[in-house]
Motif scaffolding. Structure first.
Motif, PDB file in Angstrom:
ATOM      1  N   ILE A   1      28.897 -53.870  16.861  1.00 28.22           N
ATOM      2  CA  ILE A   1      28.874 -55.264  17.301  1.00 28.22           C
ATOM      3  C   ILE A   1      29.030 -55.367  18.812  1.00 28.22           C
ATOM      4  CG2 ILE A   1      30.077 -57.483  17.134  1.00 28.22           C
ATOM      5  CD1 ILE A   1      30.901 -56.697  14.311  1.00 28.22           C
ATOM      6  N   LEU A   2      29.949 -54.589  19.371  1.00 26.21           N
ATOM      7  CA  LEU A   2      30.271 -54.717  20.788  1.00 26.21           C
ATOM      8  C   LEU A   2      29.324 -53.935  21.684  1.00 26.21           C
ATOM      9  CD1 LEU A   2      34.159 -54.409  20.592  1.00 26.21           C
ATOM     10  CD2 LEU A   2      32.771 -56.472  20.600  1.00 26.21           C
ATOM     11  N   LEU A   3      28.960 -52.730  21.268  1.00 26.06           N
ATOM     12  CA  LEU A   3      28.174 -51.846  22.130  1.00 26.06           C
ATOM     13  C   LEU A   3      26.756 -51.634  21.622  1.00 26.06           C
ATOM     14  CD1 LEU A   3      30.902 -49.116  22.835  1.00 26.06           C
ATOM     15  CD2 LEU A   3      30.375 -51.171  24.168  1.00 26.06           C
TER      16      LEU A   3
ATOM     17  N   GLN B   1      25.743 -43.326  15.599  1.00 27.84           N
ATOM     18  CA  GLN B   1      26.482 -43.201  16.851  1.00 27.84           C
ATOM     19  C   GLN B   1      27.899 -43.747  16.707  1.00 27.84           C
ATOM     20  OE1 GLN B   1      23.816 -45.431  19.339  1.00 27.84           O
ATOM     21  NE2 GLN B   1      22.664 -43.626  20.006  1.00 27.84           N
ATOM     22  N   SER B   2      28.036 -44.854  15.989  1.00 30.13           N
ATOM     23  CA  SER B   2      29.359 -45.449  15.787  1.00 30.13           C
ATOM     24  C   SER B   2      30.266 -44.530  14.983  1.00 30.13           C
ATOM     25  CB  SER B   2      29.226 -46.799  15.073  1.00 30.13           C
ATOM     26  OG  SER B   2      28.478 -47.705  15.839  1.00 30.13           O
TER      27      SER B   2
ATOM     28  N   VAL C   1      38.668 -46.915  11.075  1.00 29.92           N
ATOM     29  CA  VAL C   1      38.006 -47.943  10.264  1.00 29.92           C
ATOM     30  C   VAL C   1      37.551 -49.117  11.118  1.00 29.92           C
ATOM     31  CG1 VAL C   1      38.432 -49.690   8.490  1.00 29.92           C
ATOM     32  CG2 VAL C   1      39.123 -47.326   8.094  1.00 29.92           C
ATOM     33  N   VAL C   2      38.429 -49.603  11.991  1.00 30.75           N
ATOM     34  CA  VAL C   2      38.070 -50.787  12.775  1.00 30.75           C
ATOM     35  C   VAL C   2      36.994 -50.458  13.807  1.00 30.75           C
ATOM     36  CG1 VAL C   2      39.701 -50.678  14.717  1.00 30.75           C
ATOM     37  CG2 VAL C   2      39.104 -52.889  13.718  1.00 30.75           C
ATOM     38  N   LEU C   3      36.957 -49.226  14.303  1.00 27.55           N
ATOM     39  CA  LEU C   3      35.904 -48.838  15.241  1.00 27.55           C
ATOM     40  C   LEU C   3      34.542 -48.788  14.553  1.00 27.55           C
ATOM     41  CD1 LEU C   3      37.603 -46.047  17.404  1.00 27.55           C
ATOM     42  CD2 LEU C   3      36.989 -48.368  18.102  1.00 27.55           C
ATOM     43  N   LEU C   4      34.517 -48.399  13.287  1.00 24.62           N
ATOM     44  CA  LEU C   4      33.251 -48.383  12.548  1.00 24.62           C
ATOM     45  C   LEU C   4      32.631 -49.775  12.477  1.00 24.62           C
ATOM     46  CD1 LEU C   4      34.096 -46.037   9.517  1.00 24.62           C
ATOM     47  CD2 LEU C   4      32.681 -45.498  11.504  1.00 24.62           C
TER      48      LEU C   4
ATOM     49  N   LEU D   1      34.912 -41.164  15.050  1.00 23.12           N
ATOM     50  CA  LEU D   1      35.547 -39.913  14.640  1.00 23.12           C
ATOM     51  C   LEU D   1      36.117 -39.173  15.847  1.00 23.12           C
ATOM     52  CD1 LEU D   1      36.153 -38.070  12.266  1.00 23.12           C
ATOM     53  CD2 LEU D   1      33.916 -37.005  12.573  1.00 23.12           C
ATOM     54  N   VAL D   2      35.333 -39.093  16.920  1.00 25.21           N
ATOM     55  CA  VAL D   2      35.799 -38.414  18.137  1.00 25.21           C
ATOM     56  C   VAL D   2      37.009 -39.143  18.719  1.00 25.21           C
ATOM     57  CG1 VAL D   2      35.209 -37.857  20.523  1.00 25.21           C
ATOM     58  CG2 VAL D   2      33.571 -37.386  18.693  1.00 25.21           C
TER      59      VAL D   2
END
Length: 337
Positions: free
Chosen positions: A159-161, A167-168, A151-154, A173-174
């Motif tokens: 924002i960061l990359l 892609q996010s 969830v937090v990576l989504l 997921l990976v």
């Protein structure tokens, strides 16, 4: 060294004697994150790094406790480690929650995903359930923890990359799958060798299922601030002229319709989105748009549709979706005879 040892011992003792107070502090930390909707990138980065470290903590839990006891002579309770992980999970879930609440279409199946985030956030602050049910079940705890990571990576990756929403989603997921693999041995320490590859296959199958259901996942980094249907757009001010919710078939065929949208995205993000036109729930057209992030009120763009079926009477929808099919928002209109 003795001073450090005493400080650590007192801190651990306080944590063990006053779990209720610490839980309140952790909850307040989560509420603070929930309130800080307009976050800086550095804050997002810190949260993401903390969560990754906490996952590593989960894997080396026993080893780390042994090292602390060996170095400082203090036996660290597993509950202390769980509490630290609980705080990071709370912060991660409450950090991501406002983003998903802002973009979720509650009359769409993506509401299920956001509701699951809400449920996990609530569970993370209910100590009796968290410690007695969740933390004691290593399988559930691992799933819960990696869901918080997903969830937090989504939220943070766009924002960061400056990754696109598609892609996010794939990267999150990976990552969640990869970080889960080392913990499989911990979930079944005395199991036969053949159970590990079976669990890996099950994990891959679940990941494939999540990808197939990606339309249920709201695009956390993209928020539709406005969508309007009109016969005309003011090109100078980039605004629609009027708003249409119902029109007759003759007017539709002779004037067509503009679908005007404003989509808010992080600065530096370039994303391809689509206006999908549906007639009586059947897709009849899909028009591509490219948007750039950074504008406070959202990137303004529009499409002009002039080709409509001869029988256009009925209920229409214009959906704004990402390249991976995630719904950003929609509007509806009706065509009369």
């Amino acid at each position: 060294m003795d001073y450090c040892k005493n400080i650590i011992a007192k801190f651990i003792s306080a944590m063990q004697k006053r779990p209720g107070l610490l839980a309140v502090l952790a909850f307040l930390s989560g509420v603070a994150s929930f309130a800080l909707v307009d976050r800086k990138e550095s804050f997002s980065q810190v949260i993401a790094i903390f969560l990754l470290i906490s996952w590593l903590w989960l894997i080396i839990d026993n080893w780390l406790r042994d090292k602390v006891e060996e170095k400082f002579g203090v036996a660290v309770s597993p509950n202390v480690m769980r509490f630290a992980l609980q705080m990071v999970q709370q912060e991660s879930l409450f950090f991501a929650l406002p983003f998903f609440l802002a973009v979720t279409q509650w009359d769409h199946p993506q509401a299920i995903f956001t509701s699951l985030i809400v449920l996990c956030a609530v569970i993370s602050v209910i100590d009796p359930f968290y410690y007695k049910k969740l933390a004691k079940n290593r399988t559930l705890f691992s799933v819960f923890h990696n869901f918080a990571l997903f969830v937090v990576l989504l939220v943070t990756l766009p924002i960061l990359l400056n990754l696109t929403t598609s892609q996010s989603l794939a990267a999150a997921l990976v990552t969640a799958v990869v970080v889960t693999l080392p913990s499989l041995n911990n979930l079944m320490p005395n199991a036969p060798w053949w159970r590990f590859p079976i669990l890996v296959l099950i994990l891959c199958a679940l990941s494939t299922a999540v990808w197939q259901l990606r339309s249920y996942v709201p695009p956390a980094a993209l928020r539709l601030t406005d969508i309007t249907l009109a016969h005309e757009v003011d090109l100078q001010h980039k605004k629609p002229v009027g708003s249409i919710k119902q029109l007759d078939s003759y007017t539709l065929h002779h004037q067509g319709l503009y679908s005007w949208t404003a989509v808010k995205a992080p600065r530096g993000l370039n994303e391809k989105i689509f206006h999908v036109w549906l007639h009586n729930k059947k897709e009849v057209d899909r028009i591509t748009l490219n948007i750039n992030g950074g504008r406070e009120l959202g990137y303004r763009a529009w499409t002009h549709k002039v080709n409509f079926p001869s029988d256009s009477v009925g209920k229409w929808q214009v959906k704004v979706v990402t390249e991976s099919g995630q719904l950003i928002g929609l509007t509806k209109f009706t065509v009369t005879p």
